[in-house]
Design an enzyme around this catalytic site. Sequence first.
Site, PDB file in Angstrom:
ATOM      1  N   ARG A  73      -6.360  -7.291 -34.737  1.00  0.00           N
ATOM      2  CA  ARG A  73      -6.969  -6.080 -35.307  1.00  0.00           C
ATOM      3  C   ARG A  73      -8.490  -6.218 -35.258  1.00  0.00           C
ATOM      4  O   ARG A  73      -9.094  -6.919 -36.054  1.00  0.00           O
ATOM      5  CB  ARG A  73      -6.504  -5.874 -36.750  1.00  0.00           C
ATOM      6  CG  ARG A  73      -7.182  -4.697 -37.473  1.00  0.00           C
ATOM      7  CD  ARG A  73      -6.784  -3.367 -36.899  1.00  0.00           C
ATOM      8  NE  ARG A  73      -5.378  -3.077 -37.129  1.00  0.00           N
ATOM      9  CZ  ARG A  73      -4.742  -2.014 -36.633  1.00  0.00           C
ATOM     10  NH1 ARG A  73      -5.418  -1.156 -35.869  1.00  0.00           N
ATOM     11  NH2 ARG A  73      -3.467  -1.815 -36.873  1.00  0.00           N
ATOM     12  N   HIS A 182     -10.089  -0.842 -26.097  1.00  0.00           N
ATOM     13  CA  HIS A 182     -10.029  -0.391 -27.500  1.00  0.00           C
ATOM     14  C   HIS A 182     -11.142  -1.069 -28.317  1.00  0.00           C
ATOM     15  O   HIS A 182     -10.886  -1.911 -29.182  1.00  0.00           O
ATOM     16  CB  HIS A 182      -8.657  -0.748 -28.071  1.00  0.00           C
ATOM     17  CG  HIS A 182      -8.263   0.003 -29.293  1.00  0.00           C
ATOM     18  ND1 HIS A 182      -9.110   0.170 -30.373  1.00  0.00           N
ATOM     19  CD2 HIS A 182      -7.111   0.626 -29.618  1.00  0.00           C
ATOM     20  CE1 HIS A 182      -8.471   0.856 -31.314  1.00  0.00           C
ATOM     21  NE2 HIS A 182      -7.259   1.138 -30.885  1.00  0.00           N
ATOM     22  N   GLU A 290     -13.811   4.078 -27.492  1.00  0.00           N
ATOM     23  CA  GLU A 290     -12.898   3.412 -26.570  1.00  0.00           C
ATOM     24  C   GLU A 290     -12.891   4.102 -25.208  1.00  0.00           C
ATOM     25  O   GLU A 290     -12.437   5.234 -25.085  1.00  0.00           O
ATOM     26  CB  GLU A 290     -11.495   3.401 -27.164  1.00  0.00           C
ATOM     27  CG  GLU A 290     -11.465   2.966 -28.631  1.00  0.00           C
ATOM     28  CD  GLU A 290     -10.176   3.340 -29.321  1.00  0.00           C
ATOM     29  OE1 GLU A 290      -9.133   3.446 -28.634  1.00  0.00           O
ATOM     30  OE2 GLU A 290     -10.200   3.532 -30.554  1.00  0.00           O
TER      31      GLU A 290
END
Length: 316
Positions: A73, A182, A290
């Site tokens: 994450r 991302h 992103e």
Amino acid sequence: MVRAHKPSAIGVGESTPQPILSVKDGIVEVTLPSGDSLTIHQYGATVTSWKSQGQEQIFLSQKALLDGSKPIRGGIPLVFPVFGPPPKDHATSALPQHGFARNSNWEFLGKSSAESTESRDKLAVKLDFGLSHTMLTEGFRKAWPYEFGLVYSVTLSEGTLSTSIQVRNEGQQNFEFQVLLHTYLKVEDISDVRVKGLDSKIYIDKTRNASSHTETSSALAIAEETDRVYKDLDPTVPIVVSSAKDDKPFFSITRESLTDVVVWNPWIEKAKGMADFGPDEAYKNMICVEAGSVSAWQTLEAGDSWEGGQSIKSRL
């Protein structure tokens, strides 16, 4: 796995300072003589730290799991070959959300010299990572039985981080894919952040039933949960993340062959609902911008290859 275009090795000179490289326990670290540094986990080939002038530029959740049990994450997870939940009745439908690239162990292919995006006089170092169908888990191979090769290149120079991915179809069947970098950018205060370069662009708003809208703001503010896919952008026109107070740029992002840009921030309730996102207030200190190709499918014919990437310049 072998790099398609392996650059020459970095020369060793007695008087010229060289990058310092460390590879240990699945973590690759490199530091330039300028002090700029980079950390990449081979699990997912995920960039987890990028420091420029001693300051961290990448957001990493304090609760991120770094043991390979789930995607990391924060940082720059790689999305391939599908973005978001896979559609029904598609070749990717048996895959998890965002595909398998961020869930797989990549091979470190080595370090080489690279030309700085700003100046030939500035030292740059390129790190290459590889993933092929033979390296996937049995479950992923069954879910997506195509023969492919990925080479992910991460290039660090003073004040700039560039990431690019090459996709090769090494089989006899055509396949479709989507790809996304991302990127979690670290910011001091999300209320002071504005995203520029999206004015008049069409976007899909995932917080409003994936409905289509046209961006009316020349400087997008983040004041609620935001999950938008901006489509058909000119990759050479920078997306600038700047300060609302003085218009000072924090980051400038250009792309190559990536015409979509996702802007994401989970905001209050969603941040609390993610077990690996922390602390809960950390949504104030990050914004995802992103670069990708996700609003449609890229078709790659047997034997062909495709490449796309981004370059992020930190304006300290």
